[in-house]
Motif scaffolding. Structure first.
Motif, PDB file in Angstrom:
ATOM      1  N   ARG A   1      47.705  28.744  34.697  1.00 56.37           N
ATOM      2  CA  ARG A   1      46.162  27.564  34.020  1.00 56.37           C
ATOM      3  C   ARG A   1      47.403  26.827  32.774  1.00 56.37           C
ATOM      4  NH1 ARG A   1      43.573  33.174  33.159  1.00 56.37           N
ATOM      5  NH2 ARG A   1      44.897  33.262  31.258  1.00 56.37           N
TER       6      ARG A   1
ATOM      7  N   ARG B   1      34.095  30.134  36.988  1.00 57.12           N
ATOM      8  CA  ARG B   1      34.471  31.271  37.419  1.00 57.12           C
ATOM      9  C   ARG B   1      34.182  31.701  38.828  1.00 57.12           C
ATOM     10  NH1 ARG B   1      35.146  35.751  34.829  1.00 57.12           N
ATOM     11  NH2 ARG B   1      33.870  36.041  33.400  1.00 57.12           N
TER      12      ARG B   1
ATOM     13  N   GLU C   1      37.760  37.252  24.971  1.00 57.62           N
ATOM     14  CA  GLU C   1      36.330  36.231  25.652  1.00 57.62           C
ATOM     15  C   GLU C   1      36.644  35.189  25.258  1.00 57.62           C
ATOM     16  OE1 GLU C   1      32.396  37.270  24.820  1.00 57.62           O
ATOM     17  OE2 GLU C   1      33.073  38.940  23.834  1.00 57.62           O
TER      18      GLU C   1
ATOM     19  N   SER D   1      47.277  33.666  37.419  1.00 58.14           N
ATOM     20  CA  SER D   1      46.355  32.923  36.492  1.00 58.14           C
ATOM     21  C   SER D   1      46.900  32.017  35.737  1.00 58.14           C
ATOM     22  CB  SER D   1      45.086  33.362  36.830  1.00 58.14           C
ATOM     23  OG  SER D   1      44.812  34.000  38.384  1.00 58.14           O
ATOM     24  N   SER D   2      47.449  33.214  34.587  1.00 55.76           N
ATOM     25  CA  SER D   2      47.932  32.498  33.730  1.00 55.76           C
ATOM     26  C   SER D   2      48.713  31.007  33.518  1.00 55.76           C
ATOM     27  CB  SER D   2      48.562  33.668  32.689  1.00 55.76           C
ATOM     28  OG  SER D   2      49.700  34.474  32.887  1.00 55.76           O
TER      29      SER D   2
ATOM     30  N   LYS E   1      40.254  42.407  27.391  1.00 52.74           N
ATOM     31  CA  LYS E   1      41.513  40.567  27.002  1.00 52.74           C
ATOM     32  C   LYS E   1      40.222  39.778  25.695  1.00 52.74           C
ATOM     33  CE  LYS E   1      42.848  39.861  31.635  1.00 52.74           C
ATOM     34  NZ  LYS E   1      42.697  38.627  33.020  1.00 52.74           N
TER      35      LYS E   1
ATOM     36  N   ASP F   1      40.746  34.099  36.883  1.00 55.22           N
ATOM     37  CA  ASP F   1      40.697  33.018  35.955  1.00 55.22           C
ATOM     38  C   ASP F   1      41.849  31.791  35.740  1.00 55.22           C
ATOM     39  OD1 ASP F   1      39.584  31.165  33.952  1.00 55.22           O
ATOM     40  OD2 ASP F   1      40.233  32.350  32.399  1.00 55.22           O
TER      41      ASP F   1
ATOM     42  N   ASN G   1      39.406  33.097  25.668  1.00 53.70           N
ATOM     43  CA  ASN G   1      40.061  32.489  26.164  1.00 53.70           C
ATOM     44  C   ASN G   1      40.256  32.461  27.365  1.00 53.70           C
ATOM     45  OD1 ASN G   1      41.522  31.904  23.578  1.00 53.70           O
ATOM     46  ND2 ASN G   1      42.410  34.086  23.725  1.00 53.70           N
ATOM     47  N   ILE G   2      38.385  32.843  27.929  1.00 56.98           N
ATOM     48  CA  ILE G   2      38.450  33.348  29.554  1.00 56.98           C
ATOM     49  C   ILE G   2      37.018  31.826  29.952  1.00 56.98           C
ATOM     50  CG2 ILE G   2      37.214  34.982  31.581  1.00 56.98           C
ATOM     51  CD1 ILE G   2      37.871  36.899  29.278  1.00 56.98           C
TER      52      ILE G   2
ATOM     53  N   THR H   1      39.437  39.150  36.066  1.00 54.75           N
ATOM     54  CA  THR H   1      38.246  37.829  35.694  1.00 54.75           C
ATOM     55  C   THR H   1      38.640  36.493  36.816  1.00 54.75           C
ATOM     56  OG1 THR H   1      40.724  36.807  34.379  1.00 54.75           O
ATOM     57  CG2 THR H   1      38.909  38.593  33.262  1.00 54.75           C
TER      58      THR H   1
ATOM     59  N   ARG I   1      32.442  40.058  30.836  1.00 51.67           N
ATOM     60  CA  ARG I   1      33.486  40.152  29.082  1.00 51.67           C
ATOM     61  C   ARG I   1      34.494  40.901  29.692  1.00 51.67           C
ATOM     62  NH1 ARG I   1      28.979  41.322  25.276  1.00 51.67           N
ATOM     63  NH2 ARG I   1      30.482  42.011  24.128  1.00 51.67           N
TER      64      ARG I   1
END
Length: 203
Positions: A175, A59, A50, A171-172, A48, A15, A52-53, A13, A44
């Motif tokens: 964020r 991206r 989607e 990535s999390s 996960k 992200d 929350n993406i 992702t 997609r």
């Protein structure tokens, strides 16, 4: 690119994309002699939520900013442009048809290997290309590990482990840091950091 002998496909992702991704891609390129590494952002991801993406346009732009300085890195919009969920087997079949004489390697992390059995047509996918699994130094992929025991034999034949520097970046976490106003400098390229702040992402 049509005449290249070896190609890495790095899906995710992204992200956002960060130095952990870039180091994994560059280590894979050097270790396995990959002539190109294609970053393949998912539209997609089936595993996960989607909702929350981040929007695909953001991206894609961040990946472009992150890899623009490496001539061996390329960006593909294949999964973003395709309708429906992003399935790895569909993308690998596309690249196999486009590069029929090229050895294709799919680059992924250990977390992806652990859920490989839930991927679409995973048994057929296991024989379509080679797989580079990025692990931390000292980790050994053991076929007798209960969490890996159900993987098909053809996948084990095609697996290649790659130990990379143990950077604890995700990535999390990035964020979450942005949401709380914490610093993200040195976790990702400065151009990506500036873009996140300029566009007000992850707030």
């Amino acid at each position: 690119m049509q005449n290249i002998k070896s190609l890495g496909i790095f899906g995710g992702t992204f992200d956002p994309i960060h130095y952990g991704h870039l180091i994994a891609a560059e280590c894979a390129r050097q270790e396995f002699g990959l002539e190109r590494v294609i970053f393949l952002p998912a539209a997609r991801p089936p595993h996960k939520n989607e909702n929350n993406i981040l929007d695909a346009g953001h991206r894609l732009h961040m990946v472009h900013l992150a890899i623009v300085g490496n001539p061996a890195f390329n960006l593909s919009t294949l999964e973003i442009e395709r309708q429906g969920p992003s399935y790895t087997i569909d993308s690998i079949e596309y690249f196999r048809s486009r590069f029929p004489r090229t050895e294709i390697y799919f680059i992924m992390g250990m977390d992806s290997l652990l859920i490989f059995g839930s991927w679409k047509e995973y048994q057929r996918l296991a024989g379509l290309c080679r797989f580079i699994v990025c692990t931390r130094p000292g980790y050994v992929m053991d076929k007798n590990n209960p969490s890996l025991a159900d993987l098909p034999d053809v996948l084990w034949d095609n697996l290649r482990a790659l130990q990379i520097p143990g950077l604890d970046i995700s990535s999390s976490d990035i964020r979450q840091r942005v949401r709380h106003g914490a610093a993200i400098k040195y976790l990702l390229p400065s151009a990506v950091e500036e873009y996140i702040h300029r566009e007000g992402l992850y707030r």
